[in-house]
Enzyme design. Structure first.
Site, short mmCIF file in Angstrom:
data_model
loop_
_atom_site.label_atom_id
_atom_site.label_comp_id
_atom_site.label_asym_id
_atom_site.label_seq_id
_atom_site.Cartn_x
_atom_site.Cartn_y
_atom_site.Cartn_z
N ASP A 54 48.14 36.84 -35.85
CA ASP A 54 48.58 35.52 -35.40
C ASP A 54 48.06 34.46 -36.36
O ASP A 54 46.85 34.39 -36.61
CB ASP A 54 48.09 35.25 -33.98
CG ASP A 54 48.82 34.08 -33.33
OD1 ASP A 54 49.88 33.68 -33.84
OD2 ASP A 54 48.32 33.57 -32.31
N HIS B 154 49.77 21.07 -34.81
CA HIS B 154 48.96 21.75 -33.80
C HIS B 154 47.49 21.78 -34.20
O HIS B 154 46.61 21.45 -33.41
CB HIS B 154 49.48 23.17 -33.59
CG HIS B 154 48.60 24.01 -32.70
ND1 HIS B 154 48.45 23.78 -31.35
CD2 HIS B 154 47.79 25.08 -32.98
CE1 HIS B 154 47.61 24.66 -30.83
NE2 HIS B 154 47.20 25.45 -31.80
N GLU C 196 51.44 29.35 -25.54
CA GLU C 196 51.56 28.85 -26.92
C GLU C 196 52.96 29.16 -27.41
O GLU C 196 53.37 30.32 -27.45
CB GLU C 196 50.50 29.45 -27.84
CG GLU C 196 49.14 28.83 -27.58
CD GLU C 196 48.06 29.18 -28.61
OE1 GLU C 196 47.15 28.37 -28.81
OE2 GLU C 196 48.15 30.26 -29.21
N GLU D 44 55.44 29.98 -29.93
CA GLU D 44 55.35 30.54 -31.28
C GLU D 44 56.61 31.34 -31.59
O GLU D 44 57.42 31.63 -30.70
CB GLU D 44 54.14 31.49 -31.40
CG GLU D 44 52.82 30.81 -31.05
CD GLU D 44 51.59 31.57 -31.55
OE1 GLU D 44 51.75 32.45 -32.43
OE2 GLU D 44 50.49 31.29 -31.05
N ASP E 104 52.15 33.21 -26.91
CA ASP E 104 50.78 33.72 -27.06
C ASP E 104 49.92 33.10 -25.94
O ASP E 104 49.26 32.09 -26.14
CB ASP E 104 50.26 33.32 -28.45
CG ASP E 104 48.83 33.77 -28.67
OD1 ASP E 104 48.41 34.75 -28.03
OD2 ASP E 104 48.13 33.13 -29.49
N ARG F 299 42.11 28.90 -22.10
CA ARG F 299 41.33 27.92 -22.87
C ARG F 299 39.86 27.91 -22.52
O ARG F 299 39.00 27.67 -23.39
CB ARG F 299 41.91 26.51 -22.65
CG ARG F 299 43.35 26.34 -23.10
CD ARG F 299 43.54 26.64 -24.56
NE ARG F 299 44.95 26.50 -24.95
CZ ARG F 299 45.43 27.00 -26.08
NH1 ARG F 299 44.66 27.66 -26.92
NH2 ARG F 299 46.71 26.84 -26.36
N GLN G 10 38.28 30.89 -24.05
CA GLN G 10 38.30 30.67 -25.50
C GLN G 10 37.17 29.74 -25.95
O GLN G 10 36.48 30.02 -26.95
CB GLN G 10 39.66 30.05 -25.88
CG GLN G 10 39.89 29.89 -27.39
CD GLN G 10 41.28 29.31 -27.71
OE1 GLN G 10 42.08 29.04 -26.80
NE2 GLN G 10 41.56 29.13 -28.98
N LYS H 33 42.77 35.68 -25.65
CA LYS H 33 44.11 35.85 -26.22
C LYS H 33 44.69 37.24 -25.97
O LYS H 33 45.90 37.39 -25.94
CB LYS H 33 44.04 35.63 -27.74
CG LYS H 33 43.58 34.25 -28.15
CD LYS H 33 44.72 33.30 -28.10
CE LYS H 33 44.35 31.97 -28.74
NZ LYS H 33 45.50 31.05 -28.71
N THR I 46 50.64 38.99 -24.73
CA THR I 46 51.49 38.22 -25.64
C THR I 46 52.92 38.63 -25.34
O THR I 46 53.24 39.81 -25.40
CB THR I 46 51.16 38.52 -27.12
OG1 THR I 46 49.76 38.31 -27.33
CG2 THR I 46 51.96 37.65 -28.06
N GLU J 229 47.87 20.57 -25.53
CA GLU J 229 48.28 19.36 -26.25
C GLU J 229 49.15 18.45 -25.39
O GLU J 229 49.01 17.24 -25.43
CB GLU J 229 49.05 19.75 -27.52
CG GLU J 229 48.22 20.50 -28.54
CD GLU J 229 49.09 21.24 -29.54
OE1 GLU J 229 49.46 22.40 -29.26
OE2 GLU J 229 49.43 20.65 -30.58
CA CA Z 1 48.31 31.57 -31.08
#
Ligand code: CA
Length: 418
Positions: free
Chosen positions: A128, A135, A201, A203, A235, A239, A242, A255, A259, A366
């Site tokens: 990834d 971002h 996420e 992606e 993904d 948080r 993380q 993570k 996915t 975000e």
């Molecule tokens: Ca990612």
């Protein structure tokens, strides 16, 4: 360019697309490879048995009767092009071969509603990247302040990490909220808890066709020929897990619990008309990352949230793949510049694709700015992060002249933690 099979103008799957996927019948059957057209799946294993691809590099091999696209992807660009020509020819309304063969149509053309889509490939390794400048700047601003938003290496290296392929799932798979170590801000020690800051996420990922052997690099000008096609990627990210675990080695359990990817792989041939120049890169990248060609793609990307109470898709973000700072060829050239080998079926994802405006951000982190500005939903509730029972759906498509080349969707519902 028209097919004898009906394709609505807003369909993701006209004759110009012809993505590849793996499916089985809902009533039960072994998974095989297919392509999508309109609201139908074409069973390529049937066409293969009928000898439709005998004059291509596939010969009489049983490439599409397999439960993954890996064999086909490993054959390389010339084979992919030849098969595309065959399909565009026999599916067109001008060619009688398939159009007038009603017996073949009965077994080879299947309504999408009658199939279950599977993972399109056996994905060996998953990397990834972190290639959207918007971002990286947003996240950096939140955690380190505006002055230090981008790390000093970011404009020189396509930053990435090795993900985990075992937990890559196909669209529609329900995802259990992960549990893990979380350190509350007001506490000295971590607690063990279901993640409270669960995120998506936005992606995209590309799949490797022919790989490279250990110790050999893929020069940037050859990178394109190693890329088979692209999928949508979500993904999923916890948080709070993380934040506590990521230093000093980067993402791990925040993570790797899931996915999600879209089931149809849109080929680079189908995306060709939508190529454009990417963002200006300054400072100029090192020589091995410099390519003669433009490798950005105009792919519109929308994210929808469906809560259990409202039960309708509410659009929460509109972004575009063209915003990516580092392109797919730079990513692959960088990945192999140390001699790291890649294998057919490996997946490389872009990293969260955020655009320049607030409504184009590619994560809840975000969009709500770490929960400070919750998303207001039509019936009065709001979201800072994803709650149990919520479904996140990502759709993507390129707008052609009178047609669209689309990816379908990648969707996933969050279930309570066990
Ligand atoms: Ca990612």
């Amino acid at each position: 360019m028209r097919s004898f099979i009906e394709v609505k103008p807003d369909s993701d799957f006209p004759l110009q697309n012809l993505p590849y996927g793996v499916f089985k019948l809902k009533i039960g059957s072994a998974p095989v490879c297919g392509t999508a057209i309109g609201d139908y799946v074409i069973d390529l294993s049937v066409l293969e048995k009928k000898g439709y691809f005998a004059k291509t590099l596939l010969g009489n091999k049983k490439i599409f009767s397999q439960p993954s696209l890996n064999s086909f992807m490993g054959l390389g660009r010339e084979a992919w092009k030849q098969v595309r020509v065959v399909l565009q020819t026999v599916l067109s309304d001008e060619n009688p071969m398939f159009r007038d063969d009603k017996d073949l149509q009965k077994i080879a053309i299947i309504p999408m509603n009658d199939v279950v889509m599977c993972l399109p490939a056996e994905i060996g390794d998953y990397t990834d990247f972190y290639s959207s400048k918007e971002h990286a700047t947003n996240v950096g601003t939140m955690f380190r302040g505006k002055e230090n938003a981008l790390m000093p290496n970011w404009l020189h290296i396509p930053i990435g990490y090795h993900g985990r392929s075992s937990s890559i799932v196909v669209s529609g798979t329900e995802i259990k909220r992960p549990k893990g170590q979380i350190k509350p801000a007001n506490s000295e020690n971590p607690i063990f808890s279901p993640s409270k800051l669960l995120d998506f996420e936005l992606e995209m990922g590309f799949l490797i066709g022919p790989g490279n052997s250990l110790g050999k690099v893929i020069p940037i000008d050859n990178a394109y020929d190693h890329i088979f096609g692209m999928v949508l990627v979500n993904d999923w990210s916890a948080r709070d897990i993380q934040t506590w675990e990521y230093q000093p080695l980067g993402p791990f359990l925040a993570k790797n619990f899931a996915t999600s990817i879209s089931p149809w792989v849109v080929t680079m041939e189908a995306l060709e008309p939508f190529k454009l120049k990417g963002p200006e890169q300054y400072p100029e990248p090192l020589e091995y990352l410099n390519s003669k060609d433009d490798w950005a793609y105009d792919i519109k990307l929308d994210v929808y949230l469906k809560t259990q109470s409202e039960n309708e898709n509410i659009k929460i973000s509109s972004s575009n793949f063209k915003y990516m700072y580092w392109n797919i060829c730079q990513q692959l050239a960088h990945h192999t510049i140390n001699g790291c080998n890649t294998r057919t079926g490996d997946m490389m994802a872009s990293g969260t694709i955020s655009g320049p405006t607030k409504d184009s951000y590619g994560s809840m982190l975000e969009l709500t700015w770490r929960g400070e500005n919750p998303i207001k939903l039509p019936c009065g509730s709001e979201r800072k992060f994803i709650e149990d029972g919520d479904t996140i759906t990502i759709k993507g498509y390129c707008e052609g002249n009178g047609y669209r080349v689309g990816f379908g969707e990648v969707s996933g519902k969050i279930l309570p933690a066990i």
